[in-house]
Design an enzyme around this catalytic site. Structure first.
Site, PDB file in Angstrom:
ATOM      1  N   ALA A  27      20.363   7.989 -35.863  1.00 28.76           N
ATOM      2  CA  ALA A  27      21.833   7.382 -35.082  1.00 28.76           C
ATOM      3  C   ALA A  27      23.145   6.931 -35.574  1.00 28.76           C
ATOM      4  O   ALA A  27      23.847   6.946 -35.066  1.00 28.76           O
ATOM      5  CB  ALA A  27      20.861   6.486 -34.102  1.00 28.76           C
ATOM      6  N   THR A  41      17.006   1.776 -35.337  1.00 33.75           N
ATOM      7  CA  THR A  41      17.324   3.006 -34.718  1.00 33.75           C
ATOM      8  C   THR A  41      16.805   4.240 -34.379  1.00 33.75           C
ATOM      9  O   THR A  41      15.582   4.309 -34.452  1.00 33.75           O
ATOM     10  CB  THR A  41      18.319   3.536 -36.178  1.00 33.75           C
ATOM     11  OG1 THR A  41      17.458   4.297 -36.912  1.00 33.75           O
ATOM     12  CG2 THR A  41      19.044   2.202 -36.668  1.00 33.75           C
ATOM     13  N   ASP A  42      17.281   4.655 -33.696  1.00 30.97           N
ATOM     14  CA  ASP A  42      16.383   6.204 -33.156  1.00 30.97           C
ATOM     15  C   ASP A  42      16.947   6.898 -34.789  1.00 30.97           C
ATOM     16  O   ASP A  42      18.321   6.146 -34.629  1.00 30.97           O
ATOM     17  CB  ASP A  42      17.963   6.662 -31.857  1.00 30.97           C
ATOM     18  CG  ASP A  42      16.482   6.995 -30.974  1.00 30.97           C
ATOM     19  OD1 ASP A  42      15.585   8.442 -31.500  1.00 30.97           O
ATOM     20  OD2 ASP A  42      16.861   7.796 -29.996  1.00 30.97           O
ATOM     21  N   CYS A  43      16.376   7.952 -34.576  1.00 30.15           N
ATOM     22  CA  CYS A  43      16.052   8.596 -36.018  1.00 30.15           C
ATOM     23  C   CYS A  43      17.802   9.366 -35.898  1.00 30.15           C
ATOM     24  O   CYS A  43      18.459  10.247 -35.266  1.00 30.15           O
ATOM     25  CB  CYS A  43      15.394   9.752 -35.305  1.00 30.15           C
ATOM     26  SG  CYS A  43      14.027   9.097 -35.795  1.00 30.15           S
ATOM     27  N   CYS A  57      16.891   0.704 -30.771  1.00 30.56           N
ATOM     28  CA  CYS A  57      18.557   1.062 -30.111  1.00 30.56           C
ATOM     29  C   CYS A  57      19.048   2.262 -30.015  1.00 30.56           C
ATOM     30  O   CYS A  57      18.612   3.589 -31.173  1.00 30.56           O
ATOM     31  CB  CYS A  57      19.056   0.241 -31.153  1.00 30.56           C
ATOM     32  SG  CYS A  57      19.829   0.682 -32.930  1.00 30.56           S
TER      33      CYS A  57
END
Length: 717
Positions: free
Chosen positions: A269, A265-267, A232
């Site tokens: 995020a 998750t994107d890092c 995401c």
């Protein structure tokens, strides 16, 4: 005393038997993955479960589960992990218009990944970037050429992106019935393509028609094809942060599409949600919301730190934790983490599979097929080597590694720069010189001018590099947070070419490196031939030489539109598709989507035309004969576009099939294409559902999106 000791020993034995049996159960390869996951969950403490929901965890020592870092990259080769084959950047792979080639490349990437993992584990090294869970490919739509990360994508078209993405994913994950070769991740869900500078707080506003038809199209295809993971995005979509979005994650991804893999998750995020989007009040609240929305793995330590407090506040239960962790464990089981190496078919891969001769040869082929010939005045190319006894290779990118590698790259000990490749191919009997010629900023001081005057031919390699366009932070020389402020290549490069042309009328071949559309018109008057090389990977120099000296005919096609100016486009922050990409842009362009010249000369002739009428569950099947009226064996990409009935908000036209075919010199080949009528569905905003609109459709076949070699109409009823 003896009785007490006996009781303690008995208790220890009972405990040992229970634990050992439990371990045997979840390590039993004859059980179903679902059963093994349930058994392992029953053996984990709450604290251990929460720890395993972070990308970087210490494993579970008491169950002999080693630590594991989930973060690995493989955008165009195993990245950030030492020696590996470096293929062309993703945008260049898209330019091949060859999903079979992309599958073969991804298969090699996953082979190298497994081999590197095996070697590391044998030394008890559990390192980031040396694992088996890869956060690739990037299937976001390259909707606007300002986006610095567009180089990571497969271009502006949803259909092409889906074909390339699925092929890449399947090559990574392999075809074993029981084990994943590696796990792939489709990223970033969703509506994520700039601006880079604002991505941690940006709200992308888009209606459901554009959302479904454009931004989610490739993600749905990836889920249908079995992608193991989805990442995401940082941004919000219609005010919902993507990583806590009930609409995107719970409603569409898991609800409608029945996604069974894990969501990462994107890092960092999740930190954005309360710190920058400011839609929630605390990290604890965000952690709970992420789990409720369907997030399974956090690329940060927020969930590891905040899930227990969330439970203490009554925001989550242990059952919620179990449901969230289970998909992560399923992936680990499918990767073979808990099985004997004798059972996992990829456990024997080792050093001989990394950067092998076969892999290097494929990188060379991919680079050659990715390059796009934009201009070839007076048929200068391919060169007649006998006519050119001397040449000079100039330009700041002719000997630069960063212009080869792109972002999210690996490294090898065999990177062939453009200068090296040309010098090798020209041979020892040719006088070849090299001069950097110019830097990126100085528009008055140049080198190599005299060498250009005195040589028979000049090859100038200019353009952008990943430090001028790319991800926020990585493109540290970009003026706009990684994004581009205009279409221009460095003014110093334009001035340099102008200087060269002012000194002589000998041939100049200009090679452009970039990961996006650029203003070619600024250099076109000074160039006899122009090649778009992208960031072509470790074999770019050899591939360029193969094209220039005629060892192979150029066959790359532009996966993006080359506009004349950003002024022709809507605002960068506007995510509506109207006026963007070849599907909706009405104006004149420099080069259309799908464009690319060849040494071949192709004509098309119908073999099988479409029927007059189709029902909604039928297949449109056509075939054409492609003739090559030239003395060069060459590859042609037959592109099939659909023109829809005249209904509001239909695309101008839309790619729905393509095929890359090699045609011998003065020969011909038959190409067959199939388009399911169901692929022509569009989103009905009023009824909030898909609909195939009845009416007259036209299929257009050509070499690019503006070409119409053949046309035929049919009715859907």
């Amino acid at each position: 005393m003896i009785k007490i000791k006996f009781s303690l020993i008995s208790l220890m034995l009972v405990s040992c038997i229970y634990i050992c049996n439990a371990q045997e159960n979840f390590r039993n390869p004859h059980l179903t993955v679902q059963t093994r996951v349930a058994q392992l969950l029953s053996e984990l403490t709450l604290e251990e479960k929460i720890s395993l929901m972070g990308f970087n965890n210490n494993g579970v020592p008491r169950l002999d589960i080693p630590k594991y870092n989930w973060w690995n990259e493989a955008l165009h080769g195993v990245a950030r992990a030492g020696n590996a084959t470096v293929f062309p950047q993703a945008i260049g792979l898209a330019a091949t218009f060859d999903d079979q080639l992309i599958h073969e490349i991804a298969d090699i990437i996953s082979t190298e990944a497994r081999a590197k993992y095996n070697l590391a584990i044998n030394k008890n090294r559990h390192l980031q970037y040396m694992g088996l869970s890869f956060w690739s490919p990037n299937i976001n739509l390259f909707r606007d050429p300002r986006w610095g990360r567009g180089q990571e994508t497969y271009g502006e078209d949803p259909f092409l992106t889906s074909k390339m993405g699925v092929a890449f994913m399947q090559g990574l994950q392999g075809d074993d019935d029981h084990y994943l070769k590696v796990s792939a991740t489709a990223k970033h869900l969703a509506v994520h393509s700039g601006p880079e500078a604002d991505r941690h707080k940006f709200n992308a506003v888009v209606d459901e028609k554009d959302l479904r038809e454009t931004y989610l199209y490739a993600f749905e295809k990836m889920v249908d094809a079995g992608v193991e993971s989805v990442m995401c995005a940082y941004n919000r979509v219609n005010n919902e942060p993507c990583c806590t979005s009930e609409t995107l994650l719970e409603g569409i991804l898991k609800g409608e599409w029945n996604f069974q893999g894990h969501i990462v998750t994107d890092c960092w995020a999740l930190e954005d949600i309360y710190a920058r989007h400011k839609v929630m009040g605390s990290a604890t609240e965000v952690a709970a919301a992420a789990v409720k929305a369907g997030v399974n793995l956090d690329c940060s330590n927020l969930m590891q730190a905040e899930l227990l407090p969330a439970m203490e506040k009554g925001l989550l239960t242990e059952e919620d934790i179990d449901i969230a962790l289970a998909p992560n464990l399923r992936t680990l089981f499918k990767l073979g983490f808990f099985d004997s190496s004798e059972l996992v078919p990829y456990s024997t891969l080792g050093a001989t599979q990394i950067h092998s001769d076969r892999n290097i040869a494929l990188a060379r082929r991919a680079a050659a097929e990715s390059m796009v010939l934009l201009k070839n005045e007076n048929q200068l190319l391919p060169l007649n080597a006998d006519k050119y006894s001397s040449m000079v290779i100039v330009g700041s990118n002719s000997g630069a590694l960063d212009a080869m590698l792109g972002n999210y790259h690996g490294i090898s000990g065999n990177i062939v720069t453009y200068a090296e490749g040309i010098a090798e191919a020209a041979g020892p009997e040719t006088a070849v010189q090299y001069d950097m010629g110019s830097n990126y900023t100085d528009s008055t001081h140049f080198g190599g001018v005299w060498a250009s005057e005195t040589s028979d031919l000049t090859i100038a390699v200019i353009g952008l590099t990943p430090v001028l366009e790319g991800e926020e932070g990585d493109a540290f020389l970009a003026d706009n947070g990684g994004d581009k402020k205009d279409l221009s290549i460095p003014q110093a490069h334009i001035a340099f070419l102008r200087k060269l042309r002012s000194k002589h009328n000998k041939p100049i071949i200009t090679v452009i490196t970039a990961g996006s559309a650029v203003d070619v018109s600024a250099i076109e008057p000074y160039s006899d031939a122009i090649i778009m090389a992208w960031y072509s990977g470790e074999q770019g120099g050899n591939a360029l030489a193969d094209i220039i000296f005629g060892k192979t005919s150029p066959s790359g096609k532009l996966p993006i539109t080359f506009y004349k100016s950003f002024d022709d486009l809507p605002s960068y922050s506007n995510y509506e598709m109207q006026g963007r990409t070849y599907r909706y842009y009405q104006g004149q362009v420099q080069y259309p989507f799908g464009f690319g010249l060849s040494y071949g000369n192709f004509t098309y002739q119908w073999t099988t035309e479409p029927k007059e009428k189709y029902k909604k569950d039928e297949l449109v099947e056509i075939s054409v004969t492609v003739k090559n009226a030239s003395n060069y064996t060459a590859k042609e990409v037959v592109q099939a576009y659909i023109k829809y009935p005249q209904i509001e908000r239909m695309p101008i036209k839309e790619l729905k099939a393509y095929s890359k075919v090699e045609v011998q010199a003065n020969g011909q080949q038959t190409v067959s294409l199939k388009i399911p009528v169901s692929e022509l569905r569009k989103w009905d905003l009023k009824k909030k559902q898909w609909k195939i609109y009845p009416g007259i459709y036209t299929i257009i076949l050509g070499s690019d999106s503006k070409d119409d070699k053949l046309m035929a109409s049919f009715r859907i009823h």
